[in-house]
Write a protein that holds these residues in place. Structure first.
Motif, PDB file in Angstrom:
ATOM      1  N   ALA A  87       0.827  -1.208   0.000  1.00 42.98           N
ATOM      2  CA  ALA A  87       0.000   0.000   0.000  1.00 42.98           C
ATOM      3  C   ALA A  87       0.861   1.259   0.000  1.00 42.98           C
ATOM      4  CB  ALA A  87      -0.926  -0.011   1.217  1.00 42.98           C
ATOM      5  N   THR A  88       1.951   1.231   0.741  1.00 46.17           N
ATOM      6  CA  THR A  88       2.842   2.399   0.780  1.00 46.17           C
ATOM      7  C   THR A  88       3.493   2.632  -0.580  1.00 46.17           C
ATOM      8  OG1 THR A  88       3.304   1.975   3.117  1.00 46.17           O
ATOM      9  CG2 THR A  88       4.818   3.428   1.958  1.00 46.17           C
ATOM     10  N   PHE A  89       3.935   1.559  -1.225  1.00 46.50           N
ATOM     11  CA  PHE A  89       4.532   1.693  -2.557  1.00 46.50           C
ATOM     12  C   PHE A  89       3.489   2.164  -3.574  1.00 46.50           C
ATOM     13  CE2 PHE A  89       5.910  -0.070  -6.700  1.00 46.50           C
ATOM     14  CZ  PHE A  89       7.134   0.567  -6.810  1.00 46.50           C
ATOM     15  N   ALA A  90       2.270   1.612  -3.513  1.00 45.45           N
ATOM     16  CA  ALA A  90       1.199   2.037  -4.424  1.00 45.45           C
ATOM     17  C   ALA A  90       0.869   3.511  -4.219  1.00 45.45           C
ATOM     18  CB  ALA A  90      -0.052   1.174  -4.209  1.00 45.45           C
ATOM     19  N   ALA A  91       0.893   3.964  -2.957  1.00 46.35           N
ATOM     20  CA  ALA A  91       0.628   5.373  -2.669  1.00 46.35           C
ATOM     21  C   ALA A  91       1.682   6.271  -3.290  1.00 46.35           C
ATOM     22  CB  ALA A  91       0.563   5.596  -1.162  1.00 46.35           C
ATOM     23  N   SER A 224      -7.311  10.008  -3.289  1.00 46.36           N
ATOM     24  CA  SER A 224      -7.299   8.964  -4.329  1.00 46.36           C
ATOM     25  C   SER A 224      -6.832   7.629  -3.760  1.00 46.36           C
ATOM     26  CB  SER A 224      -6.395   9.386  -5.490  1.00 46.36           C
ATOM     27  OG  SER A 224      -6.912  10.526  -6.135  1.00 46.36           O
ATOM     28  N   VAL A 225      -5.833   7.689  -2.877  1.00 46.64           N
ATOM     29  CA  VAL A 225      -5.353   6.446  -2.253  1.00 46.64           C
ATOM     30  C   VAL A 225      -6.413   5.893  -1.309  1.00 46.64           C
ATOM     31  CG1 VAL A 225      -3.669   5.500  -0.629  1.00 46.64           C
ATOM     32  CG2 VAL A 225      -2.914   6.957  -2.508  1.00 46.64           C
ATOM     33  N   ALA A 226      -7.006   6.762  -0.491  1.00 42.52           N
ATOM     34  CA  ALA A 226      -7.976   6.307   0.504  1.00 42.52           C
ATOM     35  C   ALA A 226      -9.252   5.762  -0.136  1.00 42.52           C
ATOM     36  CB  ALA A 226      -8.330   7.454   1.451  1.00 42.52           C
ATOM     37  N   LEU A 227      -9.696   6.381  -1.234  1.00 40.00           N
ATOM     38  CA  LEU A 227     -11.000   6.037  -1.802  1.00 40.00           C
ATOM     39  C   LEU A 227     -10.932   5.196  -3.073  1.00 40.00           C
ATOM     40  CD1 LEU A 227     -12.769   9.490  -1.301  1.00 40.00           C
ATOM     41  CD2 LEU A 227     -12.818   7.481   0.202  1.00 40.00           C
ATOM     42  N   ASN A 230      -6.656   2.025  -2.118  1.00 41.82           N
ATOM     43  CA  ASN A 230      -6.821   1.082  -1.008  1.00 41.82           C
ATOM     44  C   ASN A 230      -8.018   0.151  -1.208  1.00 41.82           C
ATOM     45  OD1 ASN A 230      -4.551   2.027   0.249  1.00 41.82           O
ATOM     46  ND2 ASN A 230      -5.599   3.104   1.888  1.00 41.82           N
ATOM     47  N   PRO A 231      -9.198   0.661  -1.640  1.00 41.72           N
ATOM     48  CA  PRO A 231     -10.310  -0.261  -1.903  1.00 41.72           C
ATOM     49  C   PRO A 231      -9.990  -1.316  -2.964  1.00 41.72           C
ATOM     50  CG  PRO A 231     -11.132   1.969  -1.698  1.00 41.72           C
ATOM     51  CD  PRO A 231      -9.634   2.068  -1.685  1.00 41.72           C
ATOM     52  N   ILE A 232      -9.194  -0.945  -3.972  1.00 43.81           N
ATOM     53  CA  ILE A 232      -8.807  -1.928  -5.000  1.00 43.81           C
ATOM     54  C   ILE A 232      -7.979  -3.045  -4.362  1.00 43.81           C
ATOM     55  CG2 ILE A 232      -7.346  -2.276  -7.032  1.00 43.81           C
ATOM     56  CD1 ILE A 232      -8.243   0.485  -8.012  1.00 43.81           C
ATOM     57  N   ILE A 233      -7.030  -2.661  -3.496  1.00 46.56           N
ATOM     58  CA  ILE A 233      -6.198  -3.664  -2.822  1.00 46.56           C
ATOM     59  C   ILE A 233      -7.057  -4.574  -1.948  1.00 46.56           C
ATOM     60  CG2 ILE A 233      -4.351  -3.988  -1.123  1.00 46.56           C
ATOM     61  CD1 ILE A 233      -3.108  -1.375  -2.137  1.00 46.56           C
TER      62      ILE A 233
END
Length: 415
Positions: A87-91, A224-227, A230-233
């Protein structure tokens, strides 16, 4: 009288003092330009103090984190840690995308002629490798953050099997350095007053507009990460609608963290929420405190966006391979961010050094980060802290999904 004022200042919430400093700085810059040279001294002192403590902070925190790492942790922690890092890398990737789509121009006391930008990924890697093997004392003295990160990591690994007394002493030293950082950051209202007064007095209202644009890019990436990200992950792991769980973590964890601005202070809130989600206490009692340390998606976004803003301002071309390297550096740096308000900002020089940006200029960017930190740090912390519960739950729900026992009501907390 001075004692009472000092006590009142120490007891007042930092965010309120920063807002006051911000307003006073804008007022001086716009309506009392003759005072700008005197007031800007506070900004110079603040930036110089940050430059002084930041290298020591990075070295000690990284060394302590690796020395204290528990190699006997439950195997149930492994998927959670993988989710934290993913998640950190995706962010950081989202942050880089936002920075390319909406480039920010900052008002820095430097021009492109002041630096020697790298010509491409080969030169970047060459610079990184040379910085890695730098003399550790030289790295600390000259704020070579890549070298500091490397030697701190090696020292931490070497101390992993040290005596408990040695580890406890190192932990005490780390807490002492963090306390020093808190003292420096307590001076932030005066520093921000000086920095803003100087920026507005020199560049006029354009400086404020650049801050607003930078803040908008950051908040856009956070949301964008929160909504979305992260939901995709979460969906990929549990094959269920992730938004009931996402909204729960944002509402019941993120909102508290927004106002406390501390992932560590939000640990009790997160553990209570995990209990209400009927998660395993043996797991979340480890994953939540660990997440407050290494699950730093918001910090990765801050590091990447501000570093690329500096590069764009200075006319440094960043190609795709270099951007991916920045994502790696941002992820590693975010995991080492300190547990104090604005801690992620002190890791920006680590990323800036990859572009050949000198420490003096990088610390100006850190100063700008503190100026917008009233909203930036609150939103960053809300994303960091809510993600701790989100991915702890995701890892356990993934196991239930594989066993065929995951139910829709599991995604909502018990009253």
């Amino acid at each position: 009288m001075l004692y009472k004022l000092g006590k009142k200042y120490a007891e007042t919430a930092l965010i309120k003092l920063i807002i006051v400093g911000l307003i006073i700085g804008i007022g001086i810059g716009m309506y009392a330009p003759n005072l700008v040279p005197a007031v800007s001294v506070f900004g110079d002192i603040f930036v110089r103090a940050l430059k002084g403590i930041a290298p020591v902070l990075v070295f000690i925190l990284v060394m302590n984190a690796l020395a204290q790492k528990n190699s006997d942790a439950s195997s149930s922690m492994k998927p959670i840690v993988r989710l934290y890092i993913l998640a950190t890398f995706a962010a950081s990737i989202v942050a880089v995308a936002f920075s390319f789509l909406f480039p920010s121009v900052l008002h820095l006391q430097a021009t492109a002629s002041d630096i020697a930008p790298p010509s491409g990924i080969i030169e970047v890697l060459h610079t990184v490798i040379l910085n890695v093997v730098d003399n550790p004392i030289h790295a600390l003295v000259n704020a070579n953050y890549i070298g500091i990160l490397w030697w701190g990591a090696l020292a931490g690994i070497a101390l992993h099997d040290a005596a408990d007394e040695t580890k406890e002493m190192l932990s005490d030293f780390a807490r002492s350095v963090i306390k020093l950082v808190r003292w420096v950051i307590r001076f932030a209202p005066f520093g921000i007053m000086g920095l803003v007064a100087d920026s507005v007095g020199t560049s006029g209202i354009d400086a404020l507009l650049s801050y607003i644009h930078l803040l908008a890019v950051l908040i856009g990436a956070f949301l964008s990460v929160a909504l979305i990200m992260n939901p995709i992950i979460v969906f990929f792991h549990i094959k269920r609608n992730p938004y009931p769980l996402v909204w729960t973590t944002i509402k019941e964890s993120g909102m508290y963290a927004f106002f406390t601005r501390s992932s560590a202070a939000n640990i009790p809130i997160n553990m209570t929420l995990c209990k209400r989600l009927r998660l395993s206490e043996d797991t979340y009692s480890l994953s939540i405190p660990l997440g407050a340390t290494i699950n730093m998606s918001g910090a990765a976004i801050t590091i990447a966006v501000l570093s690329l803003a500096a590069a764009h301002t200075l006319g440094i071309h960043v190609d795709l391979p270099t951007a991916l390297l920045l994502c790696v550096v941002s992820t590693i740096g975010a995991c080492g961010a300190s547990g104090v308000a604005g801690g992620s900002l002190l890791l920006i020089p680590v990323a800036c050094s990859s572009f050949g940006i000198p420490n003096d200029i990088a610390m100006q960017v850190v100063g700008i980060g503190f100026i917008i930190g009233v909203l930036q740090d609150s939103t960053e912390t809300a994303l960091n802290s809510s993600s701790d519960v989100l991915f702890t739950a995701t890892a356990e729900f993934h196991e239930r999904y594989k066993a065929g026992t995951l139910k829709a009501e599991d995604l909502t907390p018990r009253d």
